[in-house]
Design an enzyme around this catalytic site. Structure first.
Site, PDB file in Angstrom:
ATOM      1  N   GLU A 278       0.823  -1.216   0.000  1.00  0.00           N
ATOM      2  CA  GLU A 278       0.000   0.000   0.000  1.00  0.00           C
ATOM      3  C   GLU A 278       0.852   1.258   0.000  1.00  0.00           C
ATOM      4  O   GLU A 278       0.452   2.288  -0.521  1.00  0.00           O
ATOM      5  CB  GLU A 278      -0.942   0.012   1.213  1.00  0.00           C
ATOM      6  CG  GLU A 278      -2.187  -0.825   0.997  1.00  0.00           C
ATOM      7  CD  GLU A 278      -3.289  -0.559   2.014  1.00  0.00           C
ATOM      8  OE1 GLU A 278      -3.064   0.158   3.005  1.00  0.00           O
ATOM      9  OE2 GLU A 278      -4.392  -1.102   1.826  1.00  0.00           O
TER      10      GLU A 278
ATOM     11  N   HIS B 107       9.332 -26.649  -0.048  1.00  0.00           N
ATOM     12  CA  HIS B 107       8.692 -27.761  -0.748  1.00  0.00           C
ATOM     13  C   HIS B 107       7.516 -27.280  -1.588  1.00  0.00           C
ATOM     14  O   HIS B 107       6.632 -28.071  -1.928  1.00  0.00           O
ATOM     15  CB  HIS B 107       8.245 -28.812   0.281  1.00  0.00           C
ATOM     16  CG  HIS B 107       9.382 -29.255   1.148  1.00  0.00           C
ATOM     17  ND1 HIS B 107      10.178 -30.323   0.832  1.00  0.00           N
ATOM     18  CD2 HIS B 107       9.894 -28.717   2.286  1.00  0.00           C
ATOM     19  CE1 HIS B 107      11.128 -30.450   1.760  1.00  0.00           C
ATOM     20  NE2 HIS B 107      10.973 -29.482   2.644  1.00  0.00           N
TER      21      HIS B 107
ATOM     22  N   LYS C  49     -13.793   0.481  -2.390  1.00  0.00           N
ATOM     23  CA  LYS C  49     -14.670   0.758  -1.234  1.00  0.00           C
ATOM     24  C   LYS C  49     -15.949   1.428  -1.707  1.00  0.00           C
ATOM     25  O   LYS C  49     -17.056   1.063  -1.309  1.00  0.00           O
ATOM     26  CB  LYS C  49     -13.956   1.682  -0.228  1.00  0.00           C
ATOM     27  CG  LYS C  49     -12.890   1.003   0.626  1.00  0.00           C
ATOM     28  CD  LYS C  49     -12.455   1.939   1.765  1.00  0.00           C
ATOM     29  CE  LYS C  49     -11.373   1.294   2.633  1.00  0.00           C
ATOM     30  NZ  LYS C  49     -10.916   2.131   3.741  1.00  0.00           N
TER      31      LYS C  49
HETATM   32  O1  PA5 Z   1      -3.578   1.015   5.903  1.00  0.00           O
HETATM   33  C1  PA5 Z   1      -4.697   1.444   5.749  1.00  0.00           C
HETATM   34  O2  PA5 Z   1      -4.947   2.644   5.800  1.00  0.00           O
HETATM   35  C2  PA5 Z   1      -5.865   0.508   5.489  1.00  0.00           C
HETATM   36  O3  PA5 Z   1      -5.462  -0.817   5.420  1.00  0.00           O
HETATM   37  C3  PA5 Z   1      -6.881   0.631   6.610  1.00  0.00           C
HETATM   38  O4  PA5 Z   1      -6.278   0.299   7.814  1.00  0.00           O
HETATM   39  C4  PA5 Z   1      -8.083  -0.271   6.371  1.00  0.00           C
HETATM   40  O5  PA5 Z   1      -8.662   0.050   5.129  1.00  0.00           O
HETATM   41  C5  PA5 Z   1      -9.106  -0.110   7.464  1.00  0.00           C
HETATM   42  O6  PA5 Z   1      -9.522   1.212   7.556  1.00  0.00           O
HETATM   43  P1  PA5 Z   1     -10.256   1.763   8.851  1.00  0.00           P
HETATM   44  O7  PA5 Z   1      -9.327   1.635  10.008  1.00  0.00           O
HETATM   45  O8  PA5 Z   1     -10.588   3.183   8.530  1.00  0.00           O
HETATM   46  O9  PA5 Z   1     -11.493   0.925   9.047  1.00  0.00           O
END
Ligand code: PA5
Length: 468
Positions: free
Chosen positions: A294, A323, A437
């Site tokens: 990310e 393996h 989303k």
């Molecule tokens: O790293 C990030 O920002 C995402 O993985 C969020 O943690 C994830 O989408 C969950 O979001 P939230 O904490 O707003 O529910």
């Protein structure tokens, strides 16, 4: 102290086409130093929120207060969260508590059983609810969401809130802790209205960098993990990686970044495998996958030019994946850098018994510690990879402790920041996650997403000509 061993990623071992050379390292030094200056400056000026977490005593106090309030009366802790609001919890728990933790008796466990539900799979949620059954009365729910509106977490939260309400009546609110934004947001508003205990998701820390905040600390503290030691480890690594003296090659974050960047940009290695030789550390590789993917997988650079950049993080487990994957890693495309996580002193001690003395193919295993076999297998794989000119780096844990896990987490967070600088991208946003989303909202009929739902109609309709 965590150590990095990188000789097997150099030209000396895997040749100049696949390994970093002295000239490569000399060439990248100015960029590494510039990136390091920028990141350290951002940490010191407070622009990188995650870097202040190891020293945040207020968060520790807040977490400890709620742990002391709930731990003895709680048999089961259910964390509802996803992505950055779940992966760190899973990684810390599996690194620092036994594999069998949830199966231990109440007396033997250091806290409640822990379930981290990071999916809306009805089997996962339904089975957990069934398992909890009458014990919902002694179950604590920790709902973690920074935005408070993530569909997965929100739907789980609605399910568990209702189950608690039915079981406990007005008392249900005492069984929910909301970890969310301290000032605003849907979850924040509900928590205030219902009267839950609350913990903070720091506003200036992105989900994937938040494990050392109350997001990751509460479940760890509830399960008997020494969170002060975890943060002390992170703090020690912070000090270590912020120093970059005359020999930048002694700074593990700088070296790791340089190698990863050179592999990605110069040596045709877009795949970055993390392969712990430890089941306990396997979920750390999951946490790393999110952090790396990310943060670094970006369409545009900081100037808005399309770059479509980012190495692909992959997780593997030693010896299990020897393996399964190593055939490909050694003889498939030479497009991977493998980072081994190695442990000098493993938490368990198991020895092969002194049996089968008359079976020639097995006598070498007699009386051998499993840890010794694991170490030998790792070295053997490292050697085999080198023989095929496949670069590897080892991150060496002396032992798996809260301290060393804290060091590891901070090392990777800081390395990610440096890597973002070198790629000239914003490592702290995740714009590509948003469309999925929003499309989910549209498909589920959320108000305000009608236009998107219309736009998606022709896409989601199944075209039978393409069914085989
Ligand atoms: O790293 C990030 O920002 C995402 O993985 C969020 O943690 C994830 O989408 C969950 O979001 P939230 O904490 O707003 O529910």
């Amino acid at each position: 102290m965590l150590q990095l061993y990188w000789k097997n990623a150099t030209d000396k071992i895997v040749g100049p086409a696949h390994g970093v050379t002295r000239a490569d390292l000399d060439g990248i030094e100015p960029a590494i130093r510039a990136a390091h200056n920028t990141v350290v400056e951002s940490c010191r000026s407070g622009r990188l929120g995650y870097s202040a977490l190891p020293g945040n005593t207020q968060y520790v106090a807040d977490v400890n207060e709620l742990v002391n309030k709930h731990r003895s009366a709680t048999t089961d802790l259910v964390v509802l969260g996803i992505g950055g609001s779940a992966l760190g919890n899973l990684a810390i728990q599996s690194a620092l508590n036994p594999v069998t933790y949830n199966l231990l008796t109440d007396k033997k466990r250091k806290g409640p059983r822990l379930f981290v539900l990071d999916n809306v799979d009805p089997a996962l949620v339904g089975d957990t609810l069934k398992f909890l059954g009458r014990r919902l009365k002694t179950t604590l729910i920790n709902v973690i969401s920074k935005s408070g509106e993530t569909a997965e977490t929100a739907s789980q939260f609605m399910i568990f809130r209702e189950a608690l309400r039915k079981k406990l009546g007005a008392d249900f609110a005492k069984h929910i802790i909301a970890t969310t934004d301290t000032e605003k947001g849907t979850l924040h508003e509900i928590a205030k209205a219902d009267g839950y205990d609350m913990l903070a998701v720091p506003g200036d820390v992105g989900g994937r960098f938040s494990v050392l905040s109350p997001v990751g600390l509460f479940s760890a503290g509830m399960c008997g993990i020494d969170i002060e030691a975890l943060l002390a480890g992170a703090g020690a690594m912070k000090q270590r990686v912020e120093e970059c003296g005359a020999d930048w090659r002694s700074n593990p974050a700088c070296v790791l970044t340089a190698i990863k960047h050179l592999m990605f940009t110069e040596k045709n290695k877009p795949m970055h495998v993390m392969m712990p030789y430890s089941n306990r550390l396997y979920l750390m590789a999951d946490w790393y996958r999110q952090l790396w993917a990310e943060s670094l997988g970006k369409r545009v650079d900081r100037q808005g030019n399309e770059v479509f950049t980012g190495p692909t993080p992959i997780k593997a487990l030693g010896t299990t994946d020897q393996h399964s994957q190593v055939q490909l890693y050694r003889e498939g495309p030479n497009d991977k850098l493998t980072i081994f996580l190695d442990v000098a002193k493993h938490p368990g001690k198991v020895r092969v018994p002194d049996v089968f003395e008359d079976v020639p193919g097995l006598t070498y295993l007699r009386k051998t510690q499993l840890a010794k076999i694991l170490v030998a297998e790792k070295r053997a794989t490292e050697y085999a990879m080198a023989k095929s000119e496949r670069p590897t780096v080892t991150i060496q844990f002396n032992s798996i402790t809260p301290q060393s896990v804290g060091e590891f987490i901070y090392l990777y967070e800081f390395t990610t920041s440096l890597a973002g600088e070198l790629l000239n991208i914003n490592a702290y946003d995740q714009p590509a996650v948003e469309l999925g989303k929003k499309a989910t909202f549209a498909l589920l009929g959320r108000e305000g997403y009608e236009d998107l739902a219309k736009e998606m109609k022709s896409f989601t309709r199944v075209d039978s000509r393409y069914l085989a």
